[in-house]
Design a protein around this motif. Structure first.
Motif, PDB file in Angstrom:
ATOM      1  N   HIS A  46     -84.143 -51.961   3.159  1.00  0.00           N
ATOM      2  CA  HIS A  46     -83.192 -51.093   2.466  1.00  0.00           C
ATOM      3  C   HIS A  46     -81.984 -51.898   2.004  1.00  0.00           C
ATOM      4  N   ARG A  47     -81.163 -51.254   1.183  1.00  0.00           N
ATOM      5  CA  ARG A  47     -79.908 -51.867   0.741  1.00  0.00           C
ATOM      6  C   ARG A  47     -78.749 -50.865   0.849  1.00  0.00           C
ATOM      7  N   LEU A  48     -78.817 -49.996   1.847  1.00  0.00           N
ATOM      8  CA  LEU A  48     -77.709 -49.079   2.105  1.00  0.00           C
ATOM      9  C   LEU A  48     -76.506 -49.876   2.587  1.00  0.00           C
ATOM     10  N   PRO A  49     -75.292 -49.403   2.318  1.00  0.00           N
ATOM     11  CA  PRO A  49     -74.110 -50.236   2.566  1.00  0.00           C
ATOM     12  C   PRO A  49     -73.801 -50.533   4.022  1.00  0.00           C
ATOM     13  N   THR A  55     -72.798 -44.123   9.667  1.00  0.00           N
ATOM     14  CA  THR A  55     -73.819 -44.203  10.702  1.00  0.00           C
ATOM     15  C   THR A  55     -74.761 -45.332  10.329  1.00  0.00           C
ATOM     16  N   PRO A  56     -74.814 -46.415  11.107  1.00  0.00           N
ATOM     17  CA  PRO A  56     -75.655 -47.565  10.735  1.00  0.00           C
ATOM     18  C   PRO A  56     -77.125 -47.183  10.655  1.00  0.00           C
ATOM     19  N   VAL A  57     -77.827 -47.785   9.707  1.00  0.00           N
ATOM     20  CA  VAL A  57     -79.262 -47.533   9.584  1.00  0.00           C
ATOM     21  C   VAL A  57     -79.970 -47.900  10.881  1.00  0.00           C
ATOM     22  N   SER A  58     -79.526 -48.971  11.510  1.00  0.00           N
ATOM     23  CA  SER A  58     -80.153 -49.395  12.769  1.00  0.00           C
ATOM     24  C   SER A  58     -80.046 -48.310  13.832  1.00  0.00           C
ATOM     25  N   GLU A  59     -78.937 -47.579  13.848  1.00  0.00           N
ATOM     26  CA  GLU A  59     -78.751 -46.499  14.816  1.00  0.00           C
ATOM     27  C   GLU A  59     -79.666 -45.317  14.496  1.00  0.00           C
ATOM     28  N   ILE A  60     -79.806 -45.009  13.203  1.00  0.00           N
ATOM     29  CA  ILE A  60     -80.708 -43.923  12.804  1.00  0.00           C
ATOM     30  C   ILE A  60     -82.135 -44.261  13.216  1.00  0.00           C
ATOM     31  N   VAL A  61     -82.554 -45.498  12.932  1.00  0.00           N
ATOM     32  CA  VAL A  61     -83.915 -45.932  13.248  1.00  0.00           C
ATOM     33  C   VAL A  61     -84.138 -45.976  14.750  1.00  0.00           C
ATOM     34  N   GLU A  62     -83.128 -46.390  15.486  1.00  0.00           N
ATOM     35  CA  GLU A  62     -83.261 -46.441  16.950  1.00  0.00           C
ATOM     36  C   GLU A  62     -83.532 -45.051  17.516  1.00  0.00           C
ATOM     37  N   ARG A  63     -82.883 -44.043  16.955  1.00  0.00           N
ATOM     38  CA  ARG A  63     -83.115 -42.668  17.412  1.00  0.00           C
ATOM     39  C   ARG A  63     -84.560 -42.257  17.160  1.00  0.00           C
ATOM     40  N   TRP A  64     -85.097 -42.609  15.982  1.00  0.00           N
ATOM     41  CA  TRP A  64     -86.502 -42.333  15.707  1.00  0.00           C
ATOM     42  C   TRP A  64     -87.401 -43.032  16.720  1.00  0.00           C
ATOM     43  N   ASP A 341     -76.379 -38.246   8.473  1.00  0.00           N
ATOM     44  CA  ASP A 341     -76.396 -39.704   8.606  1.00  0.00           C
ATOM     45  C   ASP A 341     -76.398 -40.368   7.236  1.00  0.00           C
ATOM     46  N   LEU A 342     -77.237 -39.878   6.325  1.00  0.00           N
ATOM     47  CA  LEU A 342     -77.326 -40.481   4.996  1.00  0.00           C
ATOM     48  C   LEU A 342     -76.058 -40.213   4.191  1.00  0.00           C
ATOM     49  N   ALA A 343     -75.482 -39.035   4.365  1.00  0.00           N
ATOM     50  CA  ALA A 343     -74.242 -38.731   3.660  1.00  0.00           C
ATOM     51  C   ALA A 343     -73.116 -39.655   4.116  1.00  0.00           C
ATOM     52  N   SER A 344     -73.155 -40.063   5.367  1.00  0.00           N
ATOM     53  CA  SER A 344     -72.121 -40.982   5.862  1.00  0.00           C
ATOM     54  C   SER A 344     -72.202 -42.327   5.161  1.00  0.00           C
ATOM     55  N   GLN A 345     -73.367 -42.644   4.584  1.00  0.00           N
ATOM     56  CA  GLN A 345     -73.545 -43.884   3.837  1.00  0.00           C
ATOM     57  C   GLN A 345     -73.039 -43.757   2.397  1.00  0.00           C
ATOM     58  N   GLY A 346     -72.467 -42.601   2.076  1.00  0.00           N
ATOM     59  CA  GLY A 346     -71.934 -42.383   0.735  1.00  0.00           C
ATOM     60  C   GLY A 346     -72.957 -41.836  -0.237  1.00  0.00           C
ATOM     61  N   LEU A 347     -74.092 -41.359   0.272  1.00  0.00           N
ATOM     62  CA  LEU A 347     -75.167 -40.872  -0.586  1.00  0.00           C
ATOM     63  C   LEU A 347     -75.027 -39.380  -0.872  1.00  0.00           C
ATOM     64  N   VAL A 348     -75.479 -38.979  -2.053  1.00  0.00           N
ATOM     65  CA  VAL A 348     -75.694 -37.573  -2.370  1.00  0.00           C
ATOM     66  C   VAL A 348     -77.150 -37.317  -2.018  1.00  0.00           C
ATOM     67  N   VAL A 349     -77.376 -36.713  -0.877  1.00  0.00           N
ATOM     68  CA  VAL A 349     -78.707 -36.677  -0.274  1.00  0.00           C
ATOM     69  C   VAL A 349     -79.655 -35.792  -1.080  1.00  0.00           C
ATOM     70  N   ALA A 350     -80.898 -36.287  -1.254  1.00  0.00           N
ATOM     71  CA  ALA A 350     -81.899 -35.566  -2.040  1.00  0.00           C
ATOM     72  C   ALA A 350     -82.540 -34.427  -1.271  1.00  0.00           C
ATOM     73  N   ALA A 351     -82.493 -34.486   0.059  1.00  0.00           N
ATOM     74  CA  ALA A 351     -83.097 -33.434   0.868  1.00  0.00           C
ATOM     75  C   ALA A 351     -82.283 -32.152   0.770  1.00  0.00           C
ATOM     76  N   ASN A 352     -82.955 -31.030   0.927  1.00  0.00           N
ATOM     77  CA  ASN A 352     -82.263 -29.748   0.953  1.00  0.00           C
ATOM     78  C   ASN A 352     -81.326 -29.699   2.160  1.00  0.00           C
ATOM     79  N   GLY A 353     -80.255 -28.950   2.013  1.00  0.00           N
ATOM     80  CA  GLY A 353     -79.286 -28.862   3.101  1.00  0.00           C
ATOM     81  C   GLY A 353     -77.944 -29.426   2.663  1.00  0.00           C
ATOM     82  N   THR A 354     -76.915 -29.055   3.392  1.00  0.00           N
ATOM     83  CA  THR A 354     -75.560 -29.476   3.046  1.00  0.00           C
ATOM     84  C   THR A 354     -74.953 -30.286   4.179  1.00  0.00           C
TER      85      THR A 354
END
Length: 435
Positions: A46-49, A55-64, A341-354
């Motif tokens: 990935h190339r997320l900032p 929320t670091p990508v590594s932390e998200i992946v660790e939870r998975w 988590d993705l919104a914390s990366q500055g993304l406008v998330v494609a998944a449904n939900g706010t």
């Protein structure tokens, strides 16, 4: 599958014919039983900032990984430019050592698929299709193939200074006619409610054409069809040409100093921009009297109702040669529905939900629930506007747009450039183009 998604897939069906030109076959993946000797191993590039406060990508992946011992994911951040990452992925696929999952821009998807770099995971993708914006999901399709899940979107929205609008008695525009009227009133007071940005012409104007109801690329029995000068594009061209002719818009590069200066001195009080700009557009106003004055509204109706177009965005695709595509898509679906988590990366998330709006955005936008507004925009993305292979070559639109301010070109000329360039690019790629 929704009706609109079926339309979007059909619009790109010519790619199936095109793949045979390259001697490549689209492969639908089968079941994924994993290994009896241990967990399935999935690599993700990935190339997320991963910036401060995110929320670091590594932390998200660790939870998975903690919750899914049978499918273990290793995430790697690519620090180079997006174009460099695409080159790396192509090299890695050819060498047989590509990551199983990778972040790819929507405009890159068709050409990567045609070149045999992406897997068709349509069966797996269908399991979670309804969890994403239909418009964003369509960006991960090529013909009947689906190459992964969308992650973030870039729908066009309208940014405006609510205080200045109130001072001038301007209504928040909901149609192009209203935006034109606001432009005239503001210009008479030395203000601009829009900026015409030639360095963003490719993605910015194509997104407006989508908002006006156009779909630039389609298919017929003869191959790809291209129409960048349809009624929607004509509407967009007429709107901006009128503002330019009457000096009622700020004509300047989006990424030049003049744009920021106009924002800071209060002469620019409105902007048609991509949703992802909300994360940084107002940074230069922090600590000034203008802090907290701006708001976000839905894009004014360009003639096709509550519709907006895509200006940027990316998804997570399954790379060709992935040994465990089904497991990869399980993680892919989970990852891209972690909206906060993705919104914390500055993304406008494609998944449904706010997701929850950050304190920074609440401060800069006067307490507005920004991400709720952007979620509406994401859901309003046109599901019928898809890219074609070689879309990036249409940056020639920017070159034509550079002459609009001095009158050496017209806005309509930009869309003509798009037409000729798109046809020539597809033909150069060896892809059939229907006349």
């Amino acid at each position: 599958m929704t009706y609109s998604t079926r339309i979007a897939r059909t619009a790109a069906a010519a790619t199936v014919t095109a793949i045979s030109v390259f001697g490549l076959a689209a492969c639908s993946t089968g079941g994924d039983s994993g290994s009896a000797d241990g967990p399935v191993e999935i690599s993700y590039l990935h190339r997320l900032p991963d910036g401060e406060g995110m929320t670091p990508v590594s932390e998200i992946v660790e939870r998975w990984n903690e919750e899914n011992p049978d499918i273990q994911v290793t995430a790697t951040k690519f620090d180079g430019a997006a174009t460099d990452m695409i080159l790396k992925l192509e090299t890695d696929v050819k060498a047989g050592n590509a990551a199983c999952l990778a972040q790819v821009g929507y405009s890159e998807v068709p050409q990567m698929y045609v070149k045999g770099l992406l897997e068709d995971v349509a069966d797996e993708a269908a399991k979670h299709e309804d969890e994403f914006s239909a418009g964003a999901y369509s960006m991960m399709t090529v013909g009947d193939a689906v190459v992964g899940y969308p992650q973030d979107t870039g729908p066009l929205v309208y940014f405006y200074n609510a205080t200045e609008f109130e001072n001038l008695g301007l209504p928040v525009p909901t149609t192009l006619d209203e935006l034109s009227a606001d432009s005239a009133t503001a210009a008479a007071a030395g203000k601009y409610v829009t900026a015409f940005t030639p360095d963003e012409a490719l993605s910015w104007l194509s997104a407006q054409a989508a908002a006006a109801g156009d779909s630039w690329f389609g298919s017929s029995d003869g191959g790809w069809t291209v129409d960048t000068e349809g009624t929607g594009s004509q509407t967009v061209a007429a709107f901006w040409q009128n503002l330019i002719d009457n000096k009622q818009t700020l004509a300047t590069e989006r990424w030049g100093e003049a744009f920021t200066q106009a924002l800071n001195d209060g002469s620019l009080i409105g902007h048609v921009g991509a949703a992802w700009e909300a994360g940084f557009l107002l940074d230069s106003l922090d600590g000034t009297p203008a802090e907290g004055q701006w708001r976000i509204a839905q894009l004014p109706d360009f003639g096709a109702g509550a519709l907006t177009g895509p200006d940027g965005g990316s998804g997570v695709a399954v790379m060709k040669g992935c040994e465990h595509p089904e497991a990869a898509m399980e993680f892919n679906a989970w990852l891209n529905t972690q909206v906060d988590d993705l919104a914390s990366q500055g993304l406008v998330v494609a998944a449904n939900g706010t997701p929850t709006t950050s304190d920074k955005m609440l401060r800069q936008f006067g307490g507005q629930d920004v991400l709720a507004e952007l979620a509406i925009a994401s859901s309003n993305l046109s599901p019928d506007f898809v890219y074609a292979p070689g879309f990036a070559s249409l940056t020639k639109m920017n070159e034509t747009a550079a002459g609009v301010a001095d009158g050496s070109t017209t806005v309509a000329d930009i869309f003509t450039t798009a037409q000729t360039t798109a046809v020539a690019t597809l033909e150069d790629l060896g892809l059939p183009v229907s006349e």
